[in-house]
Write a protein that holds these residues in place. Structure first.
Motif, PDB file in Angstrom:
ATOM      1  N   ILE A 281       8.713  -1.427  10.463  1.00  0.00           N
ATOM      2  CA  ILE A 281       8.995  -2.857  10.288  1.00  0.00           C
ATOM      3  C   ILE A 281      10.497  -3.042  10.101  1.00  0.00           C
ATOM      4  CG2 ILE A 281       6.729  -3.344   9.276  1.00  0.00           C
ATOM      5  CD1 ILE A 281       8.013  -3.228   6.522  1.00  0.00           C
ATOM      6  N   SER A 282      10.938  -4.283   9.968  1.00  0.00           N
ATOM      7  CA  SER A 282      12.359  -4.544   9.791  1.00  0.00           C
ATOM      8  C   SER A 282      12.762  -4.401   8.327  1.00  0.00           C
ATOM      9  CB  SER A 282      12.701  -5.962  10.272  1.00  0.00           C
ATOM     10  OG  SER A 282      12.081  -6.927   9.443  1.00  0.00           O
ATOM     11  N   GLN A 283      14.037  -4.101   8.113  1.00  0.00           N
ATOM     12  CA  GLN A 283      14.550  -3.969   6.752  1.00  0.00           C
ATOM     13  C   GLN A 283      14.456  -5.295   6.012  1.00  0.00           C
ATOM     14  OE1 GLN A 283      18.720  -3.009   6.487  1.00  0.00           O
ATOM     15  NE2 GLN A 283      18.525  -2.116   4.427  1.00  0.00           N
ATOM     16  N   SER A 284      14.649  -6.394   6.743  1.00  0.00           N
ATOM     17  CA  SER A 284      14.582  -7.715   6.106  1.00  0.00           C
ATOM     18  C   SER A 284      13.187  -7.987   5.545  1.00  0.00           C
ATOM     19  CB  SER A 284      14.965  -8.809   7.104  1.00  0.00           C
ATOM     20  OG  SER A 284      14.046  -8.852   8.190  1.00  0.00           O
ATOM     21  N   SER A 285      12.147  -7.417   6.176  1.00  0.00           N
ATOM     22  CA  SER A 285      10.780  -7.601   5.667  1.00  0.00           C
ATOM     23  C   SER A 285      10.628  -6.937   4.304  1.00  0.00           C
ATOM     24  CB  SER A 285       9.759  -7.008   6.641  1.00  0.00           C
ATOM     25  OG  SER A 285       9.769  -7.714   7.863  1.00  0.00           O
TER      26      SER A 285
ATOM     27  N   ASP B  48       0.822  -1.207   0.000  1.00  0.00           N
ATOM     28  CA  ASP B  48       0.000   0.000   0.000  1.00  0.00           C
ATOM     29  C   ASP B  48       0.858   1.259   0.000  1.00  0.00           C
ATOM     30  OD1 ASP B  48      -2.268  -1.526  -0.022  1.00  0.00           O
ATOM     31  OD2 ASP B  48      -2.657  -1.377   2.130  1.00  0.00           O
ATOM     32  N   PHE B  49       1.956   1.228   0.750  1.00  0.00           N
ATOM     33  CA  PHE B  49       2.847   2.389   0.783  1.00  0.00           C
ATOM     34  C   PHE B  49       3.439   2.649  -0.600  1.00  0.00           C
ATOM     35  CE2 PHE B  49       6.827   4.638   1.267  1.00  0.00           C
ATOM     36  CZ  PHE B  49       6.536   5.599   2.228  1.00  0.00           C
ATOM     37  N   ILE B  50       3.871   1.588  -1.265  1.00  0.00           N
ATOM     38  CA  ILE B  50       4.474   1.742  -2.595  1.00  0.00           C
ATOM     39  C   ILE B  50       3.441   2.236  -3.601  1.00  0.00           C
ATOM     40  CG2 ILE B  50       5.534   0.491  -4.527  1.00  0.00           C
ATOM     41  CD1 ILE B  50       6.901  -1.300  -2.460  1.00  0.00           C
ATOM     42  N   LEU B  51       2.236   1.656  -3.562  1.00  0.00           N
ATOM     43  CA  LEU B  51       1.187   2.062  -4.502  1.00  0.00           C
ATOM     44  C   LEU B  51       0.761   3.515  -4.297  1.00  0.00           C
ATOM     45  CD1 LEU B  51      -1.026  -1.163  -4.430  1.00  0.00           C
ATOM     46  CD2 LEU B  51       0.412  -0.393  -6.317  1.00  0.00           C
ATOM     47  N   GLU B  52       0.728   3.943  -3.039  1.00  0.00           N
ATOM     48  CA  GLU B  52       0.280   5.302  -2.734  1.00  0.00           C
ATOM     49  C   GLU B  52       1.392   6.342  -2.871  1.00  0.00           C
ATOM     50  OE1 GLU B  52      -1.300   4.988   1.167  1.00  0.00           O
ATOM     51  OE2 GLU B  52      -2.877   3.562   0.589  1.00  0.00           O
ATOM     52  N   ASN B  53       2.651   5.898  -2.782  1.00  0.00           N
ATOM     53  CA  ASN B  53       3.774   6.837  -2.805  1.00  0.00           C
ATOM     54  C   ASN B  53       4.828   6.435  -3.837  1.00  0.00           C
ATOM     55  OD1 ASN B  53       3.122   8.428  -0.140  1.00  0.00           O
ATOM     56  ND2 ASN B  53       2.962   6.262   0.394  1.00  0.00           N
ATOM     57  N   ALA B  54       4.365   5.898  -4.961  1.00  0.00           N
ATOM     58  CA  ALA B  54       5.300   5.373  -5.966  1.00  0.00           C
ATOM     59  C   ALA B  54       6.304   6.423  -6.432  1.00  0.00           C
ATOM     60  CB  ALA B  54       4.522   4.818  -7.157  1.00  0.00           C
ATOM     61  N   GLN B  55       5.854   7.651  -6.589  1.00  0.00           N
ATOM     62  CA  GLN B  55       6.740   8.702  -7.092  1.00  0.00           C
ATOM     63  C   GLN B  55       7.805   9.103  -6.079  1.00  0.00           C
ATOM     64  OE1 GLN B  55       4.143  11.860  -8.389  1.00  0.00           O
ATOM     65  NE2 GLN B  55       3.871  10.936 -10.415  1.00  0.00           N
ATOM     66  N   LEU B  56       7.559   8.800  -4.805  1.00  0.00           N
ATOM     67  CA  LEU B  56       8.524   9.143  -3.762  1.00  0.00           C
ATOM     68  C   LEU B  56       9.495   8.008  -3.463  1.00  0.00           C
ATOM     69  CD1 LEU B  56       6.079  10.854  -1.216  1.00  0.00           C
ATOM     70  CD2 LEU B  56       7.432  11.941  -3.021  1.00  0.00           C
ATOM     71  N   LEU B  57       9.240   6.846  -4.059  1.00  0.00           N
ATOM     72  CA  LEU B  57      10.022   5.662  -3.710  1.00  0.00           C
ATOM     73  C   LEU B  57      11.505   5.833  -4.020  1.00  0.00           C
ATOM     74  CD1 LEU B  57       9.413   2.853  -2.506  1.00  0.00           C
ATOM     75  CD2 LEU B  57       9.426   1.960  -4.840  1.00  0.00           C
ATOM     76  N   ARG B  58      11.818   6.604  -5.071  1.00  0.00           N
ATOM     77  CA  ARG B  58      13.219   6.782  -5.463  1.00  0.00           C
ATOM     78  C   ARG B  58      14.032   7.477  -4.380  1.00  0.00           C
ATOM     79  NH1 ARG B  58      11.746  11.200 -10.165  1.00  0.00           N
ATOM     80  NH2 ARG B  58      10.879  12.799  -8.775  1.00  0.00           N
ATOM     81  N   ASP B  59      13.364   8.183  -3.457  1.00  0.00           N
ATOM     82  CA  ASP B  59      14.072   8.894  -2.395  1.00  0.00           C
ATOM     83  C   ASP B  59      14.208   8.065  -1.127  1.00  0.00           C
ATOM     84  OD1 ASP B  59      14.255  11.185  -4.011  1.00  0.00           O
ATOM     85  OD2 ASP B  59      12.244  11.833  -3.421  1.00  0.00           O
ATOM     86  N   TYR B  60      13.667   6.841  -1.157  1.00  0.00           N
ATOM     87  CA  TYR B  60      13.701   5.985   0.025  1.00  0.00           C
ATOM     88  C   TYR B  60      14.681   4.827  -0.170  1.00  0.00           C
ATOM     89  CZ  TYR B  60       9.570   7.985   2.342  1.00  0.00           C
ATOM     90  OH  TYR B  60       8.694   8.812   2.986  1.00  0.00           O
ATOM     91  N   SER B  61      15.538   4.623   0.831  1.00  0.00           N
ATOM     92  CA  SER B  61      16.325   3.393   0.863  1.00  0.00           C
ATOM     93  C   SER B  61      15.449   2.324   1.512  1.00  0.00           C
ATOM     94  CB  SER B  61      17.593   3.595   1.692  1.00  0.00           C
ATOM     95  OG  SER B  61      17.256   3.818   3.057  1.00  0.00           O
ATOM     96  N   SER B  62      15.875   1.080   1.464  1.00  0.00           N
ATOM     97  CA  SER B  62      15.084   0.017   2.084  1.00  0.00           C
ATOM     98  C   SER B  62      14.961   0.244   3.591  1.00  0.00           C
ATOM     99  CB  SER B  62      15.711  -1.346   1.798  1.00  0.00           C
ATOM    100  OG  SER B  62      17.042  -1.398   2.282  1.00  0.00           O
ATOM    101  N   GLN B  63      16.002   0.778   4.211  1.00  0.00           N
ATOM    102  CA  GLN B  63      15.955   1.041   5.650  1.00  0.00           C
ATOM    103  C   GLN B  63      14.992   2.184   5.968  1.00  0.00           C
ATOM    104  OE1 GLN B  63      17.674  -0.735   8.322  1.00  0.00           O
ATOM    105  NE2 GLN B  63      15.909   0.342   9.191  1.00  0.00           N
TER     106      GLN B  63
END
Length: 281
Positions: free
Chosen positions: A46-50, A23-38
């Motif tokens: 949640i944990s990074q491994s998730s 849901d986070f990715i679908l709602e914030n797809a355009q912002l995903l490039r600014d996010y690291s997995s952590q």
């Protein structure tokens, strides 16, 4: 397949944590490039491994691969919208209706991708070979059972439909090996429908289910399963999207039946002409 379409189509089968990521990715797809997995993990608590497991479960090598793929998909969408921009704001456009149309289109695309052509061919072959086709659905699902039964009848296929579970159980007792039972059940958990399906299989008939793209008891019991991806945050929209997507799926099967047999298509034309003549004043 677009990563966003893939996420949307698989969402109903995900765990609670996976749905939060989706849901986070679908709602914030355009912002995903600014996010690291952590950073994404921290934002969701949640944990990074998730996050890493989520991306790998979708078939990506890792989070950077998913992020790059989402960025490419957004770029293609923006390019397409840019080409259509001169026509986007026409006087009298219904913005709400246009948005609903887009949401339905996304669900239909996701559903088309999760129902592979081999499954549709198997269903068409089963309908070809069946002596009788039994159809049942309850509530809104009954509308699809009724409509599809009518279309099968126009093609000369014996279609037996009942709304009442007891009467359908009695009709199932008349089934023969090779007959089909098509069960329409959005969530696939109705106990009475499960009993009818099991009873039908005892008569060596084949069970076809039309349900959401989730793990459910009815789908697990089926020989052929059609899955529907129709998630939406608004419950009132989600129901509309599910109904329209099921109809699109059934329309596809009907077209396959018409185009795969010239004699059947000719029978359809004859029946439609006959009905038209009967209804003429």
């Amino acid at each position: 397949m677009s990563p966003l379409v893939k996420i949307r189509s698989e969402r109903d089968r995900m765990s609670a944590v996976e749905r939060r990521i989706a849901d986070f990715i679908l709602e914030n797809a355009q912002l995903l490039r600014d996010y690291s997995s952590q950073q994404l993990a921290n934002a969701l608590g949640i944990s990074q491994s998730s996050v890493v497991k989520f991306t790998q479960k979708l078939g990506f090598r890792g989070y950077p691969d998913l992020k790059y793929s989402v960025g490419e998909a957004i770029g293609r969408t923006e390019d397409a919208e840019g080409e259509d921009a001169p026509h986007a704001e026409r006087p009298g456009d219904d913005a709400l209706g246009a948005t609903l149309w887009q949401r339905k289109a996304r669900a239909e695309e996701a559903t088309r991708l999760i129902n592979d052509p081999a499954t549709l061919r198997e269903l068409v072959a089963a309908l070809d070979a069946a002596g009788k086709v039994f159809l049942i659905g309850l509530g809104e699902d009954e509308l699809h059972a009724r409509g599809f039964a009518a279309r099968l009848s126009l093609l000369g296929i014996v279609a037996i439909r009942h709304v009442d579970i007891g009467r359908m159980a009695a009709q199932v007792a008349m089934s023969s090996p090779g007959d089909l039972l098509i069960v329409f059940s959005e969530h696939g958990k109705h106990a009475a429908l499960l009993k009818v399906a099991r009873y039908f299989r005892e008569h060596r008939g084949r069970v076809v289910t039309v349900t959401r793209h989730t793990s459910n008891p009815l789908r697990a019991l089926s020989d052929i399963s059609l899955a529907v991806a129709a998630h939406d945050d608004a419950s009132y929209v989600q129901s509309l999207i599910y109904q329209s997507t099921v109809q699109q799926l059934l329309d596809t099967v009907f077209v396959h039946l018409c185009e795969g047999d010239e004699a059947r298509h000719a029978r359809l034309v004859e029946n439609l002409d006959r009905i038209h003549q009967m209804l003429e004043p």
